[in-house]
Every structure is written in structure tokens, then in C-alpha cells.
Design a protein around this motif. Sequence first.
Motif, PDB file in Angstrom:
ATOM      1  N   ASP A 214      11.809  -4.796 -11.487  1.00  0.00           N
ATOM      2  CA  ASP A 214      11.427  -5.757 -12.529  1.00  0.00           C
ATOM      3  C   ASP A 214      10.050  -6.359 -12.270  1.00  0.00           C
ATOM      4  OD1 ASP A 214      13.744  -5.386 -14.003  1.00  0.00           O
ATOM      5  OD2 ASP A 214      14.828  -6.950 -12.916  1.00  0.00           O
ATOM      6  N   ALA A 215       9.431  -5.978 -11.176  1.00  0.00           N
ATOM      7  CA  ALA A 215       8.064  -6.411 -10.896  1.00  0.00           C
ATOM      8  C   ALA A 215       7.087  -5.822 -11.909  1.00  0.00           C
ATOM      9  CB  ALA A 215       7.662  -5.993  -9.484  1.00  0.00           C
ATOM     10  N   ILE A 216       7.479  -4.707 -12.542  1.00  0.00           N
ATOM     11  CA  ILE A 216       6.652  -4.072 -13.572  1.00  0.00           C
ATOM     12  C   ILE A 216       7.539  -3.853 -14.788  1.00  0.00           C
ATOM     13  CG2 ILE A 216       5.224  -2.083 -14.182  1.00  0.00           C
ATOM     14  CD1 ILE A 216       4.766  -1.648 -11.148  1.00  0.00           C
TER      15      ILE A 216
ATOM     16  N   ILE B 261       6.868   6.074 -20.161  1.00  0.00           N
ATOM     17  CA  ILE B 261       7.116   6.985 -19.038  1.00  0.00           C
ATOM     18  C   ILE B 261       6.369   6.527 -17.783  1.00  0.00           C
ATOM     19  CG2 ILE B 261       5.305   8.684 -19.611  1.00  0.00           C
ATOM     20  CD1 ILE B 261       8.831   9.380 -18.159  1.00  0.00           C
ATOM     21  N   ILE B 262       5.163   6.018 -17.960  1.00  0.00           N
ATOM     22  CA  ILE B 262       4.391   5.542 -16.806  1.00  0.00           C
ATOM     23  C   ILE B 262       5.105   4.364 -16.136  1.00  0.00           C
ATOM     24  CG2 ILE B 262       2.271   4.323 -16.160  1.00  0.00           C
ATOM     25  CD1 ILE B 262       0.815   6.131 -18.225  1.00  0.00           C
ATOM     26  N   VAL B 263       5.545   3.407 -16.941  1.00  0.00           N
ATOM     27  CA  VAL B 263       6.235   2.238 -16.379  1.00  0.00           C
ATOM     28  C   VAL B 263       7.553   2.669 -15.738  1.00  0.00           C
ATOM     29  CG1 VAL B 263       7.390   0.061 -16.973  1.00  0.00           C
ATOM     30  CG2 VAL B 263       5.094   0.554 -17.863  1.00  0.00           C
ATOM     31  N   SER B 264       8.254   3.607 -16.354  1.00  0.00           N
ATOM     32  CA  SER B 264       9.499   4.118 -15.782  1.00  0.00           C
ATOM     33  C   SER B 264       9.257   4.739 -14.405  1.00  0.00           C
ATOM     34  CB  SER B 264      10.122   5.144 -16.732  1.00  0.00           C
ATOM     35  OG  SER B 264      11.258   5.723 -16.148  1.00  0.00           O
ATOM     36  N   ILE B 265       8.213   5.525 -14.286  1.00  0.00           N
ATOM     37  CA  ILE B 265       7.878   6.161 -12.998  1.00  0.00           C
ATOM     38  C   ILE B 265       7.549   5.099 -11.954  1.00  0.00           C
ATOM     39  CG2 ILE B 265       6.103   7.552 -11.829  1.00  0.00           C
ATOM     40  CD1 ILE B 265       6.092   9.299 -14.444  1.00  0.00           C
TER      41      ILE B 265
ATOM     42  N   ASN C  61       0.824  -1.214   0.000  1.00  0.00           N
ATOM     43  CA  ASN C  61       0.000   0.000   0.000  1.00  0.00           C
ATOM     44  C   ASN C  61       0.856   1.261   0.000  1.00  0.00           C
ATOM     45  OD1 ASN C  61      -2.371  -1.432  -0.081  1.00  0.00           O
ATOM     46  ND2 ASN C  61      -2.770  -1.283   2.105  1.00  0.00           N
ATOM     47  N   ARG C  62       1.972   1.233   0.702  1.00  0.00           N
ATOM     48  CA  ARG C  62       2.877   2.391   0.705  1.00  0.00           C
ATOM     49  C   ARG C  62       3.430   2.634  -0.694  1.00  0.00           C
ATOM     50  NH1 ARG C  62       8.657   3.274   2.242  1.00  0.00           N
ATOM     51  NH2 ARG C  62       8.795   5.495   2.699  1.00  0.00           N
ATOM     52  N   ALA C  63       3.823   1.562  -1.370  1.00  0.00           N
ATOM     53  CA  ALA C  63       4.326   1.690  -2.744  1.00  0.00           C
ATOM     54  C   ALA C  63       3.250   2.271  -3.653  1.00  0.00           C
ATOM     55  CB  ALA C  63       4.790   0.325  -3.264  1.00  0.00           C
TER      56      ALA C  63
ATOM     57  N   GLU D  45      11.874   0.862  -6.920  1.00  0.00           N
ATOM     58  CA  GLU D  45      13.295   0.770  -6.600  1.00  0.00           C
ATOM     59  C   GLU D  45      13.688   1.717  -5.470  1.00  0.00           C
ATOM     60  OE1 GLU D  45      15.144   1.196 -10.445  1.00  0.00           O
ATOM     61  OE2 GLU D  45      14.443  -0.789 -11.077  1.00  0.00           O
ATOM     62  N   SER D  46      13.062   2.893  -5.423  1.00  0.00           N
ATOM     63  CA  SER D  46      13.353   3.843  -4.337  1.00  0.00           C
ATOM     64  C   SER D  46      12.920   3.291  -2.984  1.00  0.00           C
ATOM     65  CB  SER D  46      12.673   5.191  -4.598  1.00  0.00           C
ATOM     66  OG  SER D  46      11.276   5.114  -4.359  1.00  0.00           O
TER      67      SER D  46
END
Length: 197
Positions: A170-172, A153-157, A24-26, A163-164
Motif C-alpha cells: 500500500d506504499a504505492i 500494470i506498472i503499479v501492480s508490478i 535500495n534493494r526494493a 510485498e515479496s
Amino acid sequence: LEQMGKQAKDAAFILAQLTTAEKNRALSIIAEQLEQQAPLILAENAKDIELAKQNGLSDALIDRLLLTQERLQGIANDVRHVISLADPVGKIIDGGTLDSGLKIERVRTPLGVIGTIYEARPNVTIDVASLCLKTGNAVILRGGKEAFHTNQIIVSIMRNTLESLGINGDAIQLVEVLDRDMVGVLLQQREYIDVII
């Protein structure tokens, strides 16, 4: 695609172990990032819209492809709605105790890696990735070529956000090869992809 499948399988193993609070935090931070990165997302979406017009796509298809500030806000709110959904992972759906005293239960677990094939609707990219994250599944997305820049761009975000937080990005993943033959290759990745939608 085989490499993507291997990476997704590794990420799925990690995702399956995340708590509801971590997932949920992610999702909450992803929603915030979609809002904060709106100018960048809209700029990439404008590229897709321009290409769609050049290629003579119908007004209806262009409208499905188009993101505005208001639509992007709605998409971020949809991610927040996913947070409010019950986490199915770990829920006992059936069970009992045998005469011998052995306790047996059917417990919901993540599927693993989900592959999705869909057309020119960038909101689907976020909806599917959010639902997969909530349910502890990695996802390989294969969107339509019409939404390529927006999806990138959406997947990159979303990946950067994961990762942060110390979660394997790699989950997405997004299939960036737009050749239709790649759909067939995706369907053949049975060793790594557990379900195709």
C-alpha cells in the motif's frame, strides 16, 4: 480514497523505518521486474495507444504515452539511478548545543503520504513511486486516463515486488477511478495525505 489514504498512512509508517539498504534493494528488484515483465507492460501500453488513436489524441500526446522496449529499459535504468542518490532520511541539516548543554538538531524525515496528479506519461508513474520509496514516503498516484492500463500494470508490478520483500504494498497506490471529480476528493484527504503534487 479515504480507505486508500488510511492504507497509505499505515504503509508510510513502515517505510519511514526502512534502512537505505532495504529501500535500495526494493528499487533494484523493481528495476529488474520492469525488465522481466516488459512484454506484459508493452501489451498493456498497446491498449492505451489503441484507445488514444480511437479517441483522436494528437501524435505528440501518443508519443508521450508510447512505451517501447528501449524506453522501458531507460525507465528501469532511471530506477537504478535513484538507488545511487543519497538517502535524505536521517540527515542532520542544522543543529548545535545550547549553553545549558542541550543538543538540538534538525533532522530530515519522510513527509508521510504524497498524492500526485499528472497526465499521460507512464514514466512519471515509475519516477514518482521510485523517488517516494527512496525518501520513505507512501504515494497515491492519479495519472491521466490515457495511460490507465499501463499505469495499472506498472503499479501492480511495483506493489507485488514490495510485498515479496515483506514491505506493505500500500506504499504505492493508483487511483483507478478516472472521473475528474476524484481529483477534488483526493485534494480533500487532508487527514491522510500530507502533500499533493
